[in-house]
Structure formats: C-alpha cells, structure tokens
Design a protein around this motif. Structure first.
Motif, PDB file in Angstrom:
ATOM      1  N   LEU A 125       0.841  -1.328   0.139  1.00  0.00           N
ATOM      2  CA  LEU A 125       0.067   0.095   0.173  1.00  0.00           C
ATOM      3  C   LEU A 125       0.937   1.227  -0.127  1.00  0.00           C
ATOM      4  N   ALA A 126       2.050   1.122  -0.303  1.00  0.00           N
ATOM      5  CA  ALA A 126       3.139   2.350  -0.070  1.00  0.00           C
ATOM      6  C   ALA A 126       3.163   3.215  -1.090  1.00  0.00           C
ATOM      7  N   HIS A 127       2.631   3.027  -2.121  1.00  0.00           N
ATOM      8  CA  HIS A 127       2.842   4.045  -3.368  1.00  0.00           C
ATOM      9  C   HIS A 127       1.611   4.377  -3.867  1.00  0.00           C
ATOM     10  N   LEU A 128       0.583   4.749  -3.021  1.00  0.00           N
ATOM     11  CA  LEU A 128      -0.923   5.113  -3.507  1.00  0.00           C
ATOM     12  C   LEU A 128      -0.647   6.243  -4.385  1.00  0.00           C
ATOM     13  N   GLN A 129      -1.295   6.254  -5.474  1.00  0.00           N
ATOM     14  CA  GLN A 129      -1.834   7.689  -6.315  1.00  0.00           C
ATOM     15  C   GLN A 129      -2.753   8.426  -5.846  1.00  0.00           C
TER      16      GLN A 129
ATOM     17  N   LEU B  30       0.860  14.131  24.536  1.00  0.00           N
ATOM     18  CA  LEU B  30       1.549  13.024  25.280  1.00  0.00           C
ATOM     19  C   LEU B  30       0.426  11.928  25.519  1.00  0.00           C
ATOM     20  N   TRP B  31      -0.732  12.027  24.763  1.00  0.00           N
ATOM     21  CA  TRP B  31      -1.769  10.945  24.750  1.00  0.00           C
ATOM     22  C   TRP B  31      -0.801   9.743  23.872  1.00  0.00           C
ATOM     23  N   PRO B  32      -1.379   8.276  24.147  1.00  0.00           N
ATOM     24  CA  PRO B  32      -0.651   7.415  23.696  1.00  0.00           C
ATOM     25  C   PRO B  32      -1.318   7.014  22.236  1.00  0.00           C
ATOM     26  N   VAL B  33      -1.590   8.119  21.331  1.00  0.00           N
ATOM     27  CA  VAL B  33      -2.104   7.847  20.084  1.00  0.00           C
ATOM     28  C   VAL B  33      -0.989   7.099  19.307  1.00  0.00           C
ATOM     29  N   PRO B  34      -1.758   5.876  18.658  1.00  0.00           N
ATOM     30  CA  PRO B  34      -0.407   5.282  17.800  1.00  0.00           C
ATOM     31  C   PRO B  34      -0.186   6.060  16.720  1.00  0.00           C
ATOM     32  N   PRO B  35       1.102   5.552  16.010  1.00  0.00           N
ATOM     33  CA  PRO B  35       1.745   6.415  14.841  1.00  0.00           C
ATOM     34  C   PRO B  35       0.795   6.012  13.690  1.00  0.00           C
ATOM     35  N   ALA B  36       1.097   6.913  12.615  1.00  0.00           N
ATOM     36  CA  ALA B  36       0.394   6.384  11.246  1.00  0.00           C
ATOM     37  C   ALA B  36       0.783   5.060  10.712  1.00  0.00           C
ATOM     38  N   TYR B  37       0.147   4.163  10.151  1.00  0.00           N
ATOM     39  CA  TYR B  37       0.467   3.122   9.698  1.00  0.00           C
ATOM     40  C   TYR B  37      -0.675   2.502   8.598  1.00  0.00           C
ATOM     41  N   GLY B  38      -0.372   2.689   7.298  1.00  0.00           N
ATOM     42  CA  GLY B  38      -1.262   2.311   6.270  1.00  0.00           C
ATOM     43  C   GLY B  38      -1.769   0.702   6.311  1.00  0.00           C
ATOM     44  N   HIS B  39      -3.017   0.471   6.427  1.00  0.00           N
ATOM     45  CA  HIS B  39      -3.131  -1.069   6.478  1.00  0.00           C
ATOM     46  C   HIS B  39      -4.534  -1.196   6.045  1.00  0.00           C
ATOM     47  N   VAL B  40      -4.969  -2.209   4.966  1.00  0.00           N
ATOM     48  CA  VAL B  40      -6.147  -2.332   4.657  1.00  0.00           C
ATOM     49  C   VAL B  40      -6.406  -4.048   4.558  1.00  0.00           C
TER      50      VAL B  40
ATOM     51  N   VAL C 173      -8.156 -12.724   3.043  1.00  0.00           N
ATOM     52  CA  VAL C 173      -7.759 -13.104   1.282  1.00  0.00           C
ATOM     53  C   VAL C 173      -6.987 -11.971   0.908  1.00  0.00           C
ATOM     54  N   ALA C 174      -6.724 -10.972   1.557  1.00  0.00           N
ATOM     55  CA  ALA C 174      -5.771  -9.678   0.977  1.00  0.00           C
ATOM     56  C   ALA C 174      -5.422  -8.780   2.231  1.00  0.00           C
ATOM     57  N   ASP C 175      -4.242  -8.619   2.119  1.00  0.00           N
ATOM     58  CA  ASP C 175      -3.748  -7.728   3.146  1.00  0.00           C
ATOM     59  C   ASP C 175      -2.633  -6.793   2.602  1.00  0.00           C
ATOM     60  N   LEU C 176      -2.977  -5.485   2.611  1.00  0.00           N
ATOM     61  CA  LEU C 176      -2.083  -4.421   2.128  1.00  0.00           C
ATOM     62  C   LEU C 176      -1.615  -3.440   3.173  1.00  0.00           C
ATOM     63  N   GLN C 177      -0.228  -3.270   3.163  1.00  0.00           N
ATOM     64  CA  GLN C 177       0.315  -2.294   4.332  1.00  0.00           C
ATOM     65  C   GLN C 177       1.109  -1.316   3.896  1.00  0.00           C
TER      66      GLN C 177
ATOM     67  N   ILE D 100      -7.673  11.735  -2.129  1.00  0.00           N
ATOM     68  CA  ILE D 100      -7.868  10.259  -2.070  1.00  0.00           C
ATOM     69  C   ILE D 100      -7.131   9.446  -2.926  1.00  0.00           C
ATOM     70  N   GLY D 101      -6.653   8.529  -2.042  1.00  0.00           N
ATOM     71  CA  GLY D 101      -5.547   7.371  -2.519  1.00  0.00           C
ATOM     72  C   GLY D 101      -6.184   6.395  -3.189  1.00  0.00           C
ATOM     73  N   TRP D 102      -5.455   6.117  -4.348  1.00  0.00           N
ATOM     74  CA  TRP D 102      -5.897   4.964  -5.095  1.00  0.00           C
ATOM     75  C   TRP D 102      -4.884   4.276  -5.634  1.00  0.00           C
ATOM     76  N   MET D 103      -5.189   2.896  -6.166  1.00  0.00           N
ATOM     77  CA  MET D 103      -4.052   2.168  -6.641  1.00  0.00           C
ATOM     78  C   MET D 103      -4.783   1.184  -7.686  1.00  0.00           C
ATOM     79  N   SER D 104      -3.994   0.605  -8.834  1.00  0.00           N
ATOM     80  CA  SER D 104      -4.646   0.029  -9.556  1.00  0.00           C
ATOM     81  C   SER D 104      -4.909  -1.663  -9.087  1.00  0.00           C
ATOM     82  N   LYS D 105      -5.900  -2.168  -9.293  1.00  0.00           N
ATOM     83  CA  LYS D 105      -6.134  -3.595  -8.633  1.00  0.00           C
ATOM     84  C   LYS D 105      -4.900  -4.436  -8.889  1.00  0.00           C
ATOM     85  N   PRO D 106      -4.265  -5.116  -7.838  1.00  0.00           N
ATOM     86  CA  PRO D 106      -3.397  -6.212  -8.208  1.00  0.00           C
ATOM     87  C   PRO D 106      -3.897  -7.118  -8.957  1.00  0.00           C
TER      88      PRO D 106
END
Length: 374
Positions: free
Chosen positions: A51-55, A311-321, A331-335, A364-370
């Motif tokens: 998921l690292a190189h979204l258009q 100082l709240w323990p809000v987790p960092p950004a991490y792209g994951h669907v 059946v699919a895991d994109l990060q 809006i992020g998008w990618m061609s379907k794998p």
C-alpha cells in the motif's frame, strides 16, 4: 536557607502535579477489560509494503475522505470533513460539491430510488434525494438520541441498518469525530449499538448493543446477517438480523452473534463489500502495547487524559487495509508501515481500482487493482 526554600518549592510543585494527575476531573469513567496481547505482524498479516505507493486524486481544500462510493450515475462520491459530499468522475475530473449536510457524514449508501442514505455523526440518519433535498430519517430510538451515527447499509427490502458508535459521547458535543472516538475507546463502557430503520413504517429498533465503539457495517450476501466492526476490541462481529436488542457482551447464542474476526493488528474502521465475495476493512491506526497494557487499569486511562494531548498514547500512522470472506478468512492484506497515507479507514473496490479512504488525508488515495484480486 535559600536552598531549603528551593527544595520546598520543588516539593510543593511536585505535590500539586501529583494531585492534578490523580484528582482533576476527566470526561470519562473508564471500565476495566481484558485485551489479548498483540503478537505482532504475523501471517495472515505479515508486514508488507503493497500500500506504500498510492496515487492521489485531488480534492482541493477539503480533507478527510472518510467514505467513498460510486453512485447510480456512475460518478464517485466522497464524504469529507467540512460536511460536504463531493462528486466527481472516477479519475477525479469534474469535481464539485454536490451537497453539504451541515454535519459530518461518515458513511452512506444508495437506496433503490437513487436516494443517498447517510450516517451523519452530528445529525443522525439522513436521506438526500437526487435533487439534494435533505431529510432526517432517524435521530432517536426508543427515546434515546442517536449521538454518533457512523456507518450505514441498505438491504434489498428497503430496510436500513446503521451503527450508533456511542451512547456516552456525542460526536458534536465531545469535540468532533476523532476526539470523541478516543474518549469512547478509552472509557470502554461499550455503549455502541446497531439500529434497523424501516423507511416504510418510519420505525426504528435496536438489533444489538454493548459494542465498544460500533463502526463499519456490511450485509452478508444472503442478507440474513450483518457484519459489524467493534473498534475498541479489534474485532468484527456477525449478527443475525433477527436479533432483538441483543446484548453482545452477555450473549451466549452463537447462532445470533459471534466474532468472525478478533485480535486484529489495528483499530478496525469501515467495512465495504468488494468483488468476488470480498469484504474490505480499513485499520485506521495500529495497535499499541501501551494502550493494551492499560486495559485492566482504568485509573491509568483517566490519568492519561489529564496529560497534554500531545502526550496521549495515540498510535503512529500505519497504512493497513485487508479483505476477508464471509467465513472470516483473510484473502488480502495491504500495508504501508510508513503511513504515508494517514488513517486508512476503508476501501472502495471497483473493476480496475482500489480507492482508499481516510479520516484526515487531503486527497483520495488509489491504486490499480493487483492482478491476484482481478
């Protein structure tokens, strides 16, 4: 003598800080619960960069394309933070503000008549006609207000199912959708619910409650059950539509409700049906050991809210669907471990593309379907 005064001043300051951290009022009354220790990014959630190189599709000065859907007219609709619903071609061309609800739409669907049915976190369940007339369909159930309408689907028989994330904290009254979600998840009083609205009879009923921040919803293919996200416990439920005000935390009948996914590696958000039986789920933030370790320490969660917000323990950004089937198989895991596209709250799948939703992104992020998903 001077040194002694300094010491006493420091001790007094420390005492005042300690008193503040233990006694200052906070807006939550945390409840103890048990969090399963997070085992890390292991299969079927092995760490990757798919998921690292979204258009990007430009949305102008808007932000937070929290929900996306292709409408009956073939155009792409996006709900953004300003309260606007944007409309554009699928490539982003001819973008316009279609309507503004004056609230914050977090999820929407279209009914058989082409009306948009919207879950507005500030206003409740709305109907928006093709000529942009807005009607509030449901803002209370059994005398209790809908405080945080979150996600919605429309069944073939016309019945509408939507989540009300919290009965403790209203999205408008508690500082906006994200801040409110933090309060509800930290408190963990599990007051979220799923509601059925019958448009023909203009009646509403609670299908199930006791959810720790009720979030995304999706119908099963046979429309006999509903998949519902419980963000605060990293889970997705499958709940029979025949259920009547089912208390999920005390339910023992697995035919009515059970967790189809549990111990997810992040905070689950939106659900959307894709192709070939897939159901897409966005994980807005990764899990954090610090937060899980506070699960059975309510006092520590109260203390956290007395700290400055940075100082709240809000987790960092991490792209994951991810996508799963109706048996709960992933059946699919994109990060994207770098989280270059923040708060990946869900996925809209079309024939050729995956559009990624976000709570705070400015595009809006998008990618061609794998190939393996075609």
């Amino acid at each position: 003598m001077k040194l002694s005064r300094i010491v006493w001043a420091v001790l007094l300051l420390l005492a005042l800080v300690a008193a503040y951290l233990t006694l200052a009022p906070v807006p939550v009354n945390p409840v103890a619960w048990q969090a399963t220790p997070f085992v890390g990014y292991a299969p079927p959630h092995a760490r990757n960069e798919q998921l690292a190189h979204l258009q990007q599709l430009d949305i102008g000065s808007e932000s937070g394309p929290e929900h996306l859907l292709v409408g009956p007219d073939g155009r792409l609709y996006a709900a953004v933070a300003s309260g606007a619903i944007l409309r554009m071609q699928e490539d982003g061309a001819q973008r316009e503000v279609w309507v503004n609800t004056g609230g914050r739409v977090l999820g929407f669907a279209f009914d058989a008549q082409g009306n948009m049915i919207a879950a507005d976190a500030y206003r409740g369940l709305l109907r928006i006609t093709p000529d942009k007339q807005i009607t509030v369909l449901c803002d209370q159930v059994d005398g209790t207000p809908v405080l945080y309408a979150n996600s919605v689907v429309v069944a073939k028989n016309g019945k509408i199912y939507f989540s009300d994330a919290s009965q403790r904290f209203g999205a408008r009254q508690s500082g906006g959708t994200f801040h409110t979600s933090v309060l509800d998840i930290l408190e963990h009083s599990a007051t979220g619910r799923v509601i059925e609205y019958d448009a023909q009879l203009n009646t509403a009923r609670v299908v199930a409650d006791q959810l720790s921040f009720a979030n995304g919803v999706a119908l099963s293919q046979d429309e006999r059950s509903l998949f519902v996200v419980e963000t605060g416990e990293y889970a997705v439920w499958q709940i029979a539509l025949t259920a009547q005000q089912l208390h999920l935390k005390s339910n023992t009948d697995k035919r009515l409700a059970h967790r189809i996914l549990r111990d997810l590696p992040g905070y689950p958000d939106n659900l959307m049906r894709g192709e070939h039986g897939r159901i897409w789920l966005g994980l807005a933030k990764p899990r954090g050991a610090a937060i899980d370790q506070m699960a059975d320490r309510p006092w520590l969660r109260s203390l956290t809210l007395r700290l400055p917000r940075f100082l709240w323990p809000v987790p960092p950004a991490y792209g994951h669907v991810l996508a799963f089937d109706e048996q709960g198989k992933i059946v699919a895991d994109l990060q994207d471990p770098r989280g270059s596209y923040p708060e990946t709250t869900g996925v809209l799948e079309t024939r050729d593309r995956l559009y990624v939703q976000s709570l705070h992104a400015t595009s809006i992020g998008w990618m061609s379907k794998p190939q393996n998903l075609r």
